[in-house]
Design a protein around this motif. Sequence first.
Motif, mmCIF file in Angstrom:
data_model
loop_
_atom_site.group_PDB
_atom_site.id
_atom_site.type_symbol
_atom_site.label_atom_id
_atom_site.label_comp_id
_atom_site.label_asym_id
_atom_site.label_seq_id
_atom_site.Cartn_x
_atom_site.Cartn_y
_atom_site.Cartn_z
ATOM 1 N N PHE A 88 0.830 -1.205 0.000
ATOM 2 C CA PHE A 88 0.000 0.000 0.000
ATOM 3 C C PHE A 88 0.867 1.259 0.000
ATOM 4 O O PHE A 88 0.481 2.290 -0.546
ATOM 5 C CB PHE A 88 -0.929 -0.018 1.219
ATOM 6 N N LYS A 89 2.057 1.177 0.611
ATOM 7 C CA LYS A 89 2.967 2.324 0.633
ATOM 8 C C LYS A 89 3.341 2.769 -0.776
ATOM 9 O O LYS A 89 3.523 3.959 -1.030
ATOM 10 C CB LYS A 89 4.227 1.973 1.422
ATOM 11 N N LYS A 90 3.445 1.835 -1.699
ATOM 12 C CA LYS A 90 3.775 2.188 -3.079
ATOM 13 C C LYS A 90 2.667 3.033 -3.700
ATOM 14 O O LYS A 90 2.923 3.971 -4.453
ATOM 15 C CB LYS A 90 4.011 0.926 -3.892
ATOM 16 N N GLN A 91 1.412 2.684 -3.387
ATOM 17 C CA GLN A 91 0.295 3.488 -3.872
ATOM 18 C C GLN A 91 0.355 4.890 -3.264
ATOM 19 O O GLN A 91 0.057 5.886 -3.935
ATOM 20 C CB GLN A 91 -1.029 2.820 -3.500
ATOM 21 N N ARG A 92 0.699 4.967 -1.982
ATOM 22 C CA ARG A 92 0.765 6.266 -1.308
ATOM 23 C C ARG A 92 1.859 7.142 -1.901
ATOM 24 O O ARG A 92 1.699 8.362 -1.998
ATOM 25 C CB ARG A 92 1.014 6.073 0.194
ATOM 26 N N LYS A 93 2.954 6.568 -2.292
ATOM 27 C CA LYS A 93 4.030 7.343 -2.918
ATOM 28 C C LYS A 93 3.541 8.002 -4.202
ATOM 29 O O LYS A 93 3.863 9.160 -4.487
ATOM 30 C CB LYS A 93 5.226 6.429 -3.218
ATOM 31 N N ILE A 94 2.735 7.273 -4.967
ATOM 32 C CA ILE A 94 2.192 7.821 -6.214
ATOM 33 C C ILE A 94 1.226 8.953 -5.911
ATOM 34 O O ILE A 94 1.290 10.032 -6.520
ATOM 35 C CB ILE A 94 1.496 6.712 -7.026
ATOM 36 N N SER A 95 0.322 8.738 -4.954
ATOM 37 C CA SER A 95 -0.662 9.777 -4.633
ATOM 38 C C SER A 95 0.010 11.011 -4.042
ATOM 39 O O SER A 95 -0.408 12.149 -4.305
ATOM 40 C CB SER A 95 -1.728 9.238 -3.680
ATOM 41 N N ASN A 96 1.070 10.823 -3.253
ATOM 42 C CA ASN A 96 1.811 11.969 -2.717
ATOM 43 C C ASN A 96 2.392 12.825 -3.835
ATOM 44 O O ASN A 96 2.374 14.053 -3.782
ATOM 45 C CB ASN A 96 2.943 11.493 -1.806
ATOM 46 N N SER A 97 2.914 12.151 -4.868
ATOM 47 C CA SER A 97 3.542 12.887 -5.963
ATOM 48 C C SER A 97 2.531 13.723 -6.745
ATOM 49 O O SER A 97 2.906 14.672 -7.435
ATOM 50 C CB SER A 97 4.248 11.917 -6.913
ATOM 51 N N GLU A 98 1.261 13.398 -6.634
ATOM 52 C CA GLU A 98 0.216 14.110 -7.368
ATOM 53 C C GLU A 98 -0.551 15.102 -6.500
ATOM 54 O O GLU A 98 -1.463 15.764 -6.972
ATOM 55 C CB GLU A 98 -0.773 13.089 -7.964
ATOM 56 N N TYR A 99 -0.151 15.217 -5.226
ATOM 57 C CA TYR A 99 -0.909 16.023 -4.273
ATOM 58 C C TYR A 99 -1.028 17.487 -4.691
ATOM 59 O O TYR A 99 -2.118 18.068 -4.672
ATOM 60 C CB TYR A 99 -0.276 15.914 -2.888
ATOM 61 N N LEU A 100 0.083 18.120 -5.049
ATOM 62 C CA LEU A 100 0.062 19.556 -5.344
ATOM 63 C C LEU A 100 -0.833 19.873 -6.535
ATOM 64 O O LEU A 100 -1.578 20.871 -6.524
ATOM 65 C CB LEU A 100 1.474 20.069 -5.592
ATOM 66 N N ASP A 101 -0.788 19.031 -7.560
ATOM 67 C CA ASP A 101 -1.640 19.252 -8.734
ATOM 68 C C ASP A 101 -3.109 19.151 -8.353
ATOM 69 O O ASP A 101 -3.936 19.969 -8.788
ATOM 70 C CB ASP A 101 -1.312 18.235 -9.832
ATOM 71 N N ARG A 102 -3.428 18.176 -7.539
ATOM 72 C CA ARG A 102 -4.831 17.995 -7.140
ATOM 73 C C ARG A 102 -5.286 19.100 -6.184
ATOM 74 O O ARG A 102 -6.419 19.560 -6.258
ATOM 75 C CB ARG A 102 -5.024 16.612 -6.522
ATOM 76 N N PHE A 103 -4.395 19.509 -5.290
ATOM 77 C CA PHE A 103 -4.726 20.605 -4.382
ATOM 78 C C PHE A 103 -5.068 21.857 -5.182
ATOM 79 O O PHE A 103 -6.050 22.557 -4.888
ATOM 80 C CB PHE A 103 -3.553 20.867 -3.444
#
Length: 516
Positions: A88-103
């Motif tokens: 699941f940590k691998k999925q979180r790494k991907i979502s973290n990398s997209e956080y600023l764009d989504r914010f």
Amino acid sequence: MDFDRMDIPRNILVGSYIGNSHLRPALEICKILIERGYNVALVAPGNFTPSSEYPKIKQFSTGPKLDTRDLPNVYEEIFFEEYTFKKFKKQRKISNSEYLDRFKIYMEAATEFKPDLFFCDFLMNEACYDVAWKLKKPIVGISNGLTSRSDSPYRSDPSWGCHANMENEPFIERFRCAIIIPIMIIYESRSWVNELNEIRSKVGVSPVSSSIERVKDSLFFADTFFGFEVPHHLPPLIQEIGPVMQDEYQPITPQFSQFLSIHKRTMFVTLGTQVYTTQKNNEILLKSFIEAIDKNIIDGIIWSFSSSPNNEFPSDIILSNGTTFETSYILENKFPHIYITEFSPRFALLNQTNVKLFFSHGDSRSSHESIYTAKPMLLLPIAFDQMGNAEKLVNVGVALSVSKFNLSVYDILIKIEKLQIDENIQINVRRMQVLARINSKRKYRAADLIEFLNIDSHNIDNNNFNNFNGKNQIKVKNEQENYSNYANAYLRELITPDSRMGFVKGKYLDVFVKEE
């Protein structure tokens, strides 16, 4: 609810990181609110709305529709190996990398749409909660299951190496799953939580210690129901409102109708559109289906099959009796008893009398639909919540499961037959169907609670938050605590007193110790 809505907030912003099936429950609730005069907008990937199902919902897209096949290096490891919390940590790494764009997209949507309330899917969707926090707007969360906010010691998860229901486990296993494993998970999650907090600081959002901290004072919906879930006590802020069923579904097409008209004992097979298994397993599945038809265990298969880079088949399938089938003959739908399609109207098919059982990966949505239509399930859990769902469904007696690591033709054939002839399974399927249909009406309660929160927060904003809070003379430690106090003001009817009393007084430990 019957009251004058002319002066209440009307704009609700729905947000999801995943999109797809994760959006359906929230949008079905919002359909009710739209009928009551509310305006709804959506932040999600793909092109979900407007559509014939949700014509009055505007979408702010976060990008292309998510497709696991676009990330083979990550998702092959998740799907083909044992799925654990570390995966699941691998999925979180991907979502973290997209956080600023989504914010940024959430802020742009909020600026244009001016939401009065945020309705956020829980999974990897921190940007939705953080923008609501930054704008001091009330939040309603939603998830397809019960989150760690509502955990009890006897509930656990196979992705932790534990069982969904721990009541019959020995002491050492209960100790490991209630104490050791949660500590390990907290330790393992620190890296992606800290990484996300560093990213948050770039947009002026305060850090949190865990993924649930931002939502701990929020109204939260779980699209599930006890019977499917292991029953336990829930605080009032957490409401189980599932299974949320759609008002409208895709109809069955003439091709499916024609197939079912001449196949009275059909098994419907789908692993969804975002999950796939190994080439070897697909070969075993195809061989099993042909064998089941050859042995007259069933007479038809509808297989909704989503291809992936690894879904190649061997040129021939050899049955146990030595008969050889050309794979292309089957995959091109030249074999009259197997119909293979990329997409299918799942719920419409499950509603058909001649569909006798459902072979699924066991995600929550397909499980709910199978229970609602009284179809026993053969489950091949692959990842995510599917292992836990499979255990729960087997425990309530409506399903049998097979392993992606030990898939065999013989095991599949035995279980296909048992699901059709076992009287206890048939009784349990009908019993669970009644429970699902009764509970499916609770989406109207969810809409009512959103209205209550919307109106109450609006009244507090108009009448000065401090007058309601009663804590305006107390210095708060940080912005998160200040937001929590603000949320508490308009959720005070749903917050239990122990949350304000502290651990010792809240558990009455001071009283019990003094008595002794």
